[in-house]
Write a protein that holds these residues in place. Sequence first.
Motif, mmCIF file in Angstrom:
data_model
loop_
_atom_site.group_PDB
_atom_site.id
_atom_site.type_symbol
_atom_site.label_atom_id
_atom_site.label_comp_id
_atom_site.label_asym_id
_atom_site.label_seq_id
_atom_site.Cartn_x
_atom_site.Cartn_y
_atom_site.Cartn_z
ATOM 1 N N ALA A 55 0.892 -1.084 0.062
ATOM 2 C CA ALA A 55 0.005 -0.044 0.051
ATOM 3 C C ALA A 55 0.989 1.298 -0.110
ATOM 4 N N VAL A 56 1.885 1.359 0.699
ATOM 5 C CA VAL A 56 2.692 2.345 1.036
ATOM 6 C C VAL A 56 3.464 2.497 -0.434
ATOM 7 N N ASN A 57 3.833 1.664 -1.030
ATOM 8 C CA ASN A 57 4.694 1.301 -2.624
ATOM 9 C C ASN A 57 3.740 2.113 -3.451
ATOM 10 N N SER A 58 2.348 1.741 -3.328
ATOM 11 C CA SER A 58 1.382 1.995 -4.437
ATOM 12 C C SER A 58 1.234 3.547 -4.394
ATOM 13 N N SER A 59 0.996 4.156 -2.971
ATOM 14 C CA SER A 59 0.643 5.590 -2.870
ATOM 15 C C SER A 59 1.883 6.454 -3.197
ATOM 16 N N SER A 60 3.171 5.990 -2.903
ATOM 17 C CA SER A 60 4.257 6.690 -3.354
ATOM 18 C C SER A 60 4.716 6.541 -5.107
ATOM 19 N N ALA A 61 4.108 5.446 -5.690
ATOM 20 C CA ALA A 61 4.189 5.548 -7.018
ATOM 21 C C ALA A 61 3.204 6.450 -7.793
ATOM 22 N N LEU A 62 2.044 6.437 -7.056
ATOM 23 C CA LEU A 62 0.934 7.412 -7.489
ATOM 24 C C LEU A 62 1.425 8.656 -7.609
ATOM 25 N N SER A 63 2.003 9.240 -6.300
ATOM 26 C CA SER A 63 2.493 10.442 -6.036
ATOM 27 C C SER A 63 3.749 10.893 -7.067
ATOM 28 N N ILE A 64 4.358 9.901 -7.574
ATOM 29 C CA ILE A 64 5.646 10.085 -8.535
ATOM 30 C C ILE A 64 4.928 10.433 -9.870
ATOM 31 N N LEU A 65 3.770 9.572 -10.071
ATOM 32 C CA LEU A 65 2.981 9.713 -11.231
ATOM 33 C C LEU A 65 2.522 11.092 -11.309
ATOM 34 N N GLU A 66 1.914 11.695 -10.214
ATOM 35 C CA GLU A 66 1.025 13.072 -10.253
ATOM 36 C C GLU A 66 2.230 13.992 -10.383
ATOM 37 N N GLU A 67 3.422 13.884 -10.121
ATOM 38 C CA GLU A 67 4.539 14.809 -9.989
ATOM 39 C C GLU A 67 4.823 14.911 -11.490
ATOM 40 N N ARG A 68 5.083 13.897 -12.209
ATOM 41 C CA ARG A 68 5.364 13.793 -13.531
ATOM 42 C C ARG A 68 4.454 14.467 -14.402
ATOM 43 N N TYR A 69 3.199 14.111 -14.351
ATOM 44 C CA TYR A 69 1.977 14.875 -14.875
ATOM 45 C C TYR A 69 2.143 16.124 -14.733
ATOM 46 N N ALA A 70 2.180 16.707 -13.390
ATOM 47 C CA ALA A 70 2.251 18.228 -13.106
ATOM 48 C C ALA A 70 3.395 18.982 -13.654
ATOM 49 N N SER A 71 4.316 18.419 -13.948
ATOM 50 C CA SER A 71 5.736 18.800 -14.322
ATOM 51 C C SER A 71 5.604 18.913 -15.777
ATOM 52 N N GLY A 72 4.606 18.041 -16.469
ATOM 53 C CA GLY A 72 4.451 18.119 -17.981
ATOM 54 C C GLY A 72 5.246 16.794 -18.521
ATOM 55 N N ALA A 73 5.943 15.927 -17.604
ATOM 56 C CA ALA A 73 6.756 15.121 -18.408
ATOM 57 C C ALA A 73 5.847 13.923 -18.953
ATOM 58 N N ILE A 74 4.691 13.886 -18.567
ATOM 59 C CA ILE A 74 3.745 12.770 -19.471
ATOM 60 C C ILE A 74 2.256 13.623 -19.887
ATOM 61 N N ASP A 75 1.604 13.349 -20.549
ATOM 62 C CA ASP A 75 0.477 13.897 -21.125
ATOM 63 C C ASP A 75 -0.746 13.196 -20.347
ATOM 64 N N GLN A 76 -1.941 13.772 -20.417
ATOM 65 C CA GLN A 76 -2.970 13.401 -19.800
ATOM 66 C C GLN A 76 -3.627 11.984 -19.993
ATOM 67 N N GLU A 77 -3.650 11.280 -21.018
ATOM 68 C CA GLU A 77 -3.854 9.916 -21.505
ATOM 69 C C GLU A 77 -2.884 9.183 -20.927
ATOM 70 N N GLU A 78 -1.598 9.449 -20.947
ATOM 71 C CA GLU A 78 -0.580 8.540 -20.320
ATOM 72 C C GLU A 78 -0.713 8.394 -18.809
ATOM 73 N N PHE A 79 -1.042 9.641 -18.031
ATOM 74 C CA PHE A 79 -1.270 9.716 -16.917
ATOM 75 C C PHE A 79 -2.650 8.853 -16.304
ATOM 76 N N LEU A 80 -3.719 8.958 -17.151
ATOM 77 C CA LEU A 80 -4.792 8.281 -16.748
ATOM 78 C C LEU A 80 -4.659 6.629 -16.859
ATOM 79 N N GLN A 81 -3.837 6.238 -17.941
ATOM 80 C CA GLN A 81 -3.407 4.899 -18.050
ATOM 81 C C GLN A 81 -2.668 4.265 -17.050
ATOM 82 N N LYS A 82 -1.551 5.150 -16.705
ATOM 83 C CA LYS A 82 -0.816 4.627 -15.532
ATOM 84 C C LYS A 82 -1.426 4.501 -14.292
ATOM 85 N N LYS A 83 -2.279 5.494 -13.780
ATOM 86 C CA LYS A 83 -2.973 5.447 -12.920
ATOM 87 C C LYS A 83 -3.915 4.444 -12.746
ATOM 88 N N LYS A 84 -4.669 4.013 -13.961
ATOM 89 C CA LYS A 84 -5.507 2.918 -13.830
ATOM 90 C C LYS A 84 -4.763 1.444 -13.533
#
Length: 88
Positions: A55-84
């Motif tokens: 559970a801790v690893n999953s939440s930290s992975a999600l926060s990293i994903l959110e940071e990458r999306y916020a910084s513009g490293a990935i687009d919305q489609e990729e963000f939503l797919q990886k989040k799923k």
Amino acid sequence: MHSHSTGNWFCGPEGLFGLHFGGFFPLIFWVAGLLLLFTLFRAVFANKQNNTITAVNSSSALSILEERYASGAIDQEEFLQKKKDLES
């Protein structure tokens, strides 16, 4: 008067199936039982600990994903797919 009690099960005049185990059989029985209980408790608590780590690893992975999306490293489609993928 002859009395049968539970104390004579293994080392009484008849023994167990005619075998006389003496005083060591109950000791072996209790040690084996305690080892079994210890193993079961260890397995249960190890499983709970692994679930917490996951559970801790999953939440930290999600926060990293959110940071990458916020910084513009990935687009919305990729963000939503990886989040799923992380949520499943």
